[in-house]
Design a protein around this motif. Structure first.
Motif, mmCIF file in Angstrom:
data_model
loop_
_atom_site.group_PDB
_atom_site.id
_atom_site.type_symbol
_atom_site.label_atom_id
_atom_site.label_comp_id
_atom_site.label_asym_id
_atom_site.label_seq_id
_atom_site.Cartn_x
_atom_site.Cartn_y
_atom_site.Cartn_z
ATOM 1 N N UNK A 1 69.206 31.404 98.914
ATOM 2 C CA UNK A 1 70.415 31.719 98.708
ATOM 3 C C UNK A 1 70.617 33.283 98.826
ATOM 4 N N UNK A 2 71.504 33.884 99.730
ATOM 5 C CA UNK A 2 71.567 35.306 99.786
ATOM 6 C C UNK A 2 72.308 35.882 98.717
ATOM 7 N N UNK A 3 71.952 37.147 98.096
ATOM 8 C CA UNK A 3 72.664 37.764 97.098
ATOM 9 C C UNK A 3 73.973 38.382 97.904
ATOM 10 N N UNK A 4 75.336 38.193 97.649
ATOM 11 C CA UNK A 4 76.329 38.698 98.067
ATOM 12 C C UNK A 4 76.294 40.196 97.999
ATOM 13 N N UNK A 5 76.707 40.650 99.187
ATOM 14 C CA UNK A 5 76.829 42.364 99.360
ATOM 15 C C UNK A 5 78.115 42.706 98.848
ATOM 16 N N UNK A 6 77.980 43.923 98.158
ATOM 17 C CA UNK A 6 79.108 44.468 97.805
ATOM 18 C C UNK A 6 79.994 44.943 99.011
ATOM 19 N N UNK A 7 81.518 44.669 98.939
ATOM 20 C CA UNK A 7 82.321 44.885 99.942
ATOM 21 C C UNK A 7 82.304 46.634 100.274
ATOM 22 N N UNK A 8 82.540 46.883 101.608
ATOM 23 C CA UNK A 8 82.407 48.326 101.656
ATOM 24 C C UNK A 8 81.153 49.069 101.690
ATOM 25 N N UNK A 9 80.396 48.414 101.335
ATOM 26 C CA UNK A 9 79.080 49.153 101.064
ATOM 27 C C UNK A 9 78.011 48.912 102.394
ATOM 28 N N UNK A 10 77.446 50.004 102.979
ATOM 29 C CA UNK A 10 76.938 50.166 104.183
ATOM 30 C C UNK A 10 75.459 49.697 103.833
ATOM 31 N N UNK A 11 74.699 48.686 105.123
ATOM 32 C CA UNK A 11 73.617 48.056 104.867
ATOM 33 C C UNK A 11 72.664 49.162 104.890
ATOM 34 N N UNK A 12 71.552 49.228 104.096
ATOM 35 C CA UNK A 12 70.435 49.939 104.040
ATOM 36 C C UNK A 12 69.474 49.232 103.730
ATOM 37 N N UNK A 13 68.312 49.326 104.814
ATOM 38 C CA UNK A 13 67.091 48.614 104.787
ATOM 39 C C UNK A 13 66.011 49.192 103.911
ATOM 40 N N UNK A 14 66.255 50.495 103.565
ATOM 41 C CA UNK A 14 65.465 51.220 102.713
ATOM 42 C C UNK A 14 66.222 51.679 101.643
ATOM 43 N N UNK A 15 65.946 51.878 100.425
ATOM 44 C CA UNK A 15 66.413 52.391 99.146
ATOM 45 C C UNK A 15 66.158 53.692 99.342
ATOM 46 N N UNK A 16 66.975 54.620 99.791
ATOM 47 C CA UNK A 16 66.848 56.154 99.885
ATOM 48 C C UNK A 16 66.680 56.890 98.957
ATOM 49 N N UNK A 17 67.550 56.515 97.740
ATOM 50 C CA UNK A 17 67.449 57.227 96.489
ATOM 51 C C UNK A 17 66.107 57.100 95.867
ATOM 52 N N UNK A 18 65.710 55.786 95.842
ATOM 53 C CA UNK A 18 64.052 55.600 95.301
ATOM 54 C C UNK A 18 63.231 56.533 96.034
ATOM 55 N N UNK A 19 63.336 56.454 97.470
ATOM 56 C CA UNK A 19 62.134 57.183 98.018
ATOM 57 C C UNK A 19 62.128 58.615 98.244
ATOM 58 N N UNK A 20 63.653 59.175 97.869
ATOM 59 C CA UNK A 20 63.897 60.696 97.919
ATOM 60 C C UNK A 20 63.352 61.290 96.780
ATOM 61 N N UNK A 21 63.328 60.403 95.435
ATOM 62 C CA UNK A 21 62.659 60.812 94.200
ATOM 63 C C UNK A 21 61.419 60.612 94.493
ATOM 64 N N UNK A 22 60.606 60.144 95.237
ATOM 65 C CA UNK A 22 59.118 60.228 95.241
ATOM 66 C C UNK A 22 58.653 61.192 95.941
ATOM 67 N N UNK A 23 59.459 62.078 96.749
ATOM 68 C CA UNK A 23 59.124 63.264 97.475
ATOM 69 C C UNK A 23 58.958 64.301 96.610
ATOM 70 N N UNK A 24 57.798 64.937 96.421
ATOM 71 C CA UNK A 24 57.335 66.130 95.669
ATOM 72 C C UNK A 24 57.754 67.435 96.028
ATOM 73 N N UNK A 25 57.535 67.637 97.597
ATOM 74 C CA UNK A 25 57.705 68.943 98.245
ATOM 75 C C UNK A 25 59.081 68.900 98.924
ATOM 76 N N UNK A 26 59.847 69.926 98.291
ATOM 77 C CA UNK A 26 61.459 70.198 98.899
ATOM 78 C C UNK A 26 61.451 70.319 100.441
#
Length: 101
Positions: free
Chosen positions: A11-36
């Motif tokens: 069973x696939x989780x339903x996607x929220x309507x109007x939300x663009x598909x993202x293969x990678x969670x950018x917010x999670x990985x941007x938070x992991x970058x220490x050098x600006x």
């Protein structure tokens, strides 16, 4: 011989309507970058608006998909009209686990 039983469909989780598909969670990985300096991967973020490729970056940055190769080839056919090439190094030294310091 009987046919093997098919695996149950997942069973696939339903996607929220109007939300663009993202293969990678950018917010999670941007938070992991220490050098600006590593957060902005654009040409302007690295070299500024005065670099020798600024005009090409401004024009080719708008082109998407199949047309990019065509536009890139057209730009290569033209003569070089850029400014001075900067020979400075833009490398970033990362901490290595093998270093003792």
């Amino acid at each position: 011989a009987p046919a093997p039983a098919a695996a149950p469909a997942k069973k696939k989780a339903p996607r929220a309507p109007g939300r663009q598909f993202e293969r990678v969670d950018s917010a999670r990985w941007l938070a992991a970058i220490s050098d600006e300096r590593l957060k902005d991967n654009s040409y302007e973020g690295t070299y500024g608006a005065g670099g020798w490729g600024a005009r090409a970056s401004a024009k080719l940055g708008k082109v998407r998909g199949k047309d990019f190769r065509h536009e890139k080839t057209k730009k290569k056919r033209g003569g070089y009209r850029g400014g001075a090439v900067d020979l400075g190094s833009n490398s970033i030294k990362f901490a290595d686990s093998d270093d003792d310091d």
